[in-house]
Design an enzyme around this catalytic site. Structure first.
Site, PDB file in Angstrom:
ATOM      1  N   CYS A  13      37.299  34.472  46.741  1.00  0.00           N
ATOM      2  CA  CYS A  13      38.351  35.385  46.279  1.00  0.00           C
ATOM      3  C   CYS A  13      38.514  35.353  44.769  1.00  0.00           C
ATOM      4  O   CYS A  13      39.404  36.000  44.239  1.00  0.00           O
ATOM      5  CB  CYS A  13      39.683  35.076  46.964  1.00  0.00           C
ATOM      6  SG  CYS A  13      40.384  33.464  46.545  1.00  0.00           S
ATOM      7  N   HIS A  68      46.709  39.155  30.973  1.00  0.00           N
ATOM      8  CA  HIS A  68      47.155  40.469  31.408  1.00  0.00           C
ATOM      9  C   HIS A  68      46.139  41.550  31.059  1.00  0.00           C
ATOM     10  O   HIS A  68      45.991  42.528  31.790  1.00  0.00           O
ATOM     11  CB  HIS A  68      48.513  40.787  30.789  1.00  0.00           C
ATOM     12  CG  HIS A  68      49.643  40.069  31.449  1.00  0.00           C
ATOM     13  ND1 HIS A  68      50.780  39.683  30.794  1.00  0.00           N
ATOM     14  CD2 HIS A  68      49.801  39.658  32.732  1.00  0.00           C
ATOM     15  CE1 HIS A  68      51.587  39.075  31.635  1.00  0.00           C
ATOM     16  NE2 HIS A  68      51.018  39.043  32.811  1.00  0.00           N
ATOM     17  N   ARG A 124      48.647  37.575  46.789  1.00  0.00           N
ATOM     18  CA  ARG A 124      49.385  36.696  45.882  1.00  0.00           C
ATOM     19  C   ARG A 124      50.874  36.912  46.115  1.00  0.00           C
ATOM     20  O   ARG A 124      51.376  38.026  45.956  1.00  0.00           O
ATOM     21  CB  ARG A 124      49.039  37.014  44.430  1.00  0.00           C
ATOM     22  CG  ARG A 124      47.565  36.910  44.072  1.00  0.00           C
ATOM     23  CD  ARG A 124      47.379  37.218  42.592  1.00  0.00           C
ATOM     24  NE  ARG A 124      45.995  37.179  42.182  1.00  0.00           N
ATOM     25  CZ  ARG A 124      45.194  38.240  42.085  1.00  0.00           C
ATOM     26  NH1 ARG A 124      45.671  39.444  42.403  1.00  0.00           N
ATOM     27  NH2 ARG A 124      43.952  38.122  41.688  1.00  0.00           N
ATOM     28  N   ARG A 166      48.245  33.854  50.409  1.00  0.00           N
ATOM     29  CA  ARG A 166      48.252  32.583  49.683  1.00  0.00           C
ATOM     30  C   ARG A 166      49.691  32.156  49.485  1.00  0.00           C
ATOM     31  O   ARG A 166      50.509  32.915  48.968  1.00  0.00           O
ATOM     32  CB  ARG A 166      47.548  32.721  48.323  1.00  0.00           C
ATOM     33  CG  ARG A 166      47.505  31.398  47.557  1.00  0.00           C
ATOM     34  CD  ARG A 166      46.748  31.544  46.252  1.00  0.00           C
ATOM     35  NE  ARG A 166      47.462  32.367  45.282  1.00  0.00           N
ATOM     36  CZ  ARG A 166      46.955  32.743  44.098  1.00  0.00           C
ATOM     37  NH1 ARG A 166      45.724  32.384  43.781  1.00  0.00           N
ATOM     38  NH2 ARG A 166      47.661  33.480  43.273  1.00  0.00           N
TER      39      ARG A 166
END
Length: 544
Positions: free
Chosen positions: A478, A184, A282, A318
């Protein structure tokens, strides 16, 4: 000046005095006797207080990715399994702060044993522990210092709640001893545009006030610099950001060769105005924290919000990247001794085919009525047969353009055969590095193997680009390596057609491409490929 090395996870340069994160609360001695009812009440009040604080921070976060991370922490804090474990320990005679510490230690050990994505979430559990313990004891929350001047923040690791609230005007850069490229800290630093280096050995040995400079692309930290040097680094970075902000338009080399610059996003809220499209959408955020897959209608709405925001532009979706080290309860997958090598990504569809088929049909429905150029790709594809089967599923759902991610060396080595069944490839350099070098992304001792300048990794990317050129099909990158303005030149020289990255990284890459011709990029690529080490490849490319 001594140089410390780590993993660069957010590009840019910064310099200033080191300041450490405030320490976690110290546990008092374990009491011999407790009143269980009082301890339970204190624990419940602490959880409520922490959840309220994290929710407030999420609502105030500058970035949607940061907000989602904090809301996920709230779900952790209120998890019934965790709450039940703490209450059982209190019944067994533990005071609330000790019960919290012991219960979360068990959860942390499970996360670390799982490895990969979950291991990187262990720091989130540590942060929850410290916050709940502080609330139980009536102590201030641990957090970011406020020395009254700009500084470089140093910590063992940084909690989501701390990272999400950082002010880039005050926190010039981040350096942590732990974490990883997908932690994170890394994700949020990139979202905020703060240069960051993680897994930097020796950084905790520096006393507060030590002047350092850091390079968030190269992963280098110079210590003991002068005030004049620090001022020069920051002046140069401000000037560079000003120039980058002034650059607009599509990605092109100095002689006009197009290299599409696309964004990595998790939802429509991550979009910025000046992007050519999306190279990695995502979809995991829709699925996290659920005991059942999101309803089809909810998926359609989420996908359509992105497609509608990008009329006429490419959006690469994706499919769900979960399983093994990114577990979701509704997938009902068995535990695995080595989850990084297990049932994840497209492989999860073998055991939960309805999840993939529903997602594909939702993407197709969402694309109807919009002019976005919707592409779909699957993660963790290893063989040409898997690629062809996925493409067939996409076309059955009404999706015209299907591709796969290249994260497994086997797929890179057989890129030509893979391309016979799909329309494009997208190289995910984070996972491809991990599997190529047998180096877990969370292992700081192996940071040098995860450097995208490793010639072996460049060779695999080159093989994919060559296969794409032979097949007349595009190959993109990517992974966050695309955000390195210098490495982007090597990728362009290899023949990579598109680069996808955090939106804030696009201006620097655009500017870098615009300053070099395609022939110069090709010479850089050839020099990097001929090198024996990552350090030599980086240096050779700069000289080419």
């Amino acid at each position: 000046m001594p140089e410390l090395r780590g993993i660069g996870v957010s590009p840019g340069s910064a310099a200033g005095p080191v300041r450490r994160l405030a320490p976690p609360p110290a546990l008092p001695p374990r009491p011999a006797v407790i009143r269980a009812a009082d301890e339970k009440a204190a624990f419940r009040a602490a959880v409520a207080s922490v959840a309220t604080d994290l929710t407030r921070r999420a609502d105030a976060a500058r970035d949607e990715a940061a907000a989602e991370v904090l809301r996920a922490q709230v779900l952790m804090a209120e998890d019934e399994t965790l709450v039940g474990a703490v209450l059982e320990l209190v019944d067994a005679g533990a005071a609330a702060p000790h019960a919290v510490t012991d219960a979360l230690a068990v959860h942390r050990a499970a996360f670390e044993a799982a490895g990969g994505y979950l291991a990187e979430r262990a720091g989130d559990l540590d942060d929850l522990r410290d916050r709940i313990v502080a609330a139980c004891l009536g102590l201030p929350m641990p957090g970011v210092p406020d020395p009254g001047h700009p500084f470089v923040l140093v910590a063992r690791d940084l909690a989501p709640a701390d990272t999400a609230g950082l002010d880039p005007a005050t926190v010039l850069g981040l350096v942590t001893a732990e974490g990883g490229p997908t932690s994170h800290t890394a994700i949020l630093a990139r979202a905020l545009g703060i240069p960051a280096v993680v897994r930097c050995a020796g950084i905790l040995d520096l006393p507060d006030g030590t002047l350092v400079s850091l390079d968030g692309a190269a992963g280098a930290v110079e210590t003991g610099i002068s005030a004049g040097t620090a001022g020069g680094v920051n002046t140069a970075e401000v000037a560079a950001r000003t120039r980058r902000a002034a650059s607009t338009g599509p990605g092109r080399t100095a002689d006009g060769h197009p290299v599409a610059l696309l964004a990595n996003i998790g939802s429509a809220k991550d979009l910025t105005g000046d992007v050519e499209g999306v190279g990695l959408f995502r979809t995991e955020l829709l699925y996290l924290g659920r005991t059942a897959p999101p309803p089809r209608a909810e998926q359609v709405a989420a996908y359509r919000s992105v497609f509608a925001a990008l009329p006429g532009r490419r959006v690469v979706v994706r499919t769900l990247d979960a399983g093994a080290d990114k577990p979701l309860p509704f997938l009902r997958l068995a535990g695995e001794p080595n989850p990084a090598l297990g049932i994840r990504g497209l492989r999860a569809a073998r055991q939960a085919p309805d999840v993939l088929s529903t997602q594909l049909s939702a993407i197709a429905e969402a694309a109807e009525g919009t002019s976005a150029d919707v592409w779909v790709m699957a993660p963790m594809v290893a063989t040409p047969a898997e690629a062809a089967d996925f493409a067939a599923s996409c076309r059955s759902a009404g999706l015209r353009t299907a591709g796969v991610m290249i994260e497994v060396p086997a797929a890179a080595l057989r890129a030509g055969a893979v391309l016979r069944g799909v329309d494009f490839l997208s190289v995910g350099t984070n996972d491809l590095s991990q599997y190529t070098f047998a180096a877990d992304r969370t292992c700081g001792d192996l940071a040098e193997l995860l450097d995208p300048w490793q010639p072996a990794l460049i060779s695999l990317i080159a093989a994919c680009a060559t296969a794409g050129a032979g097949a007349g099909k595009p190959v993109g990158v990517c992974g966050e390596s695309a955000a390195d303005p210098h490495f982007a030149l090597v990728l362009a020289g290899l023949g990579i057609a598109s680069l996808s990255m955090a939106p804030r990284s696009i201006p620097a890459v655009r500017q870098s491409l615009a300053a070099h011709t395609l022939d110069e990029c090709r010479r850089m690529a050839e020099a990097a490929l001929a090198a024996d080490t990552a350090k030599a490849a980086r240096a050779a490319a700069r000289r080419a």
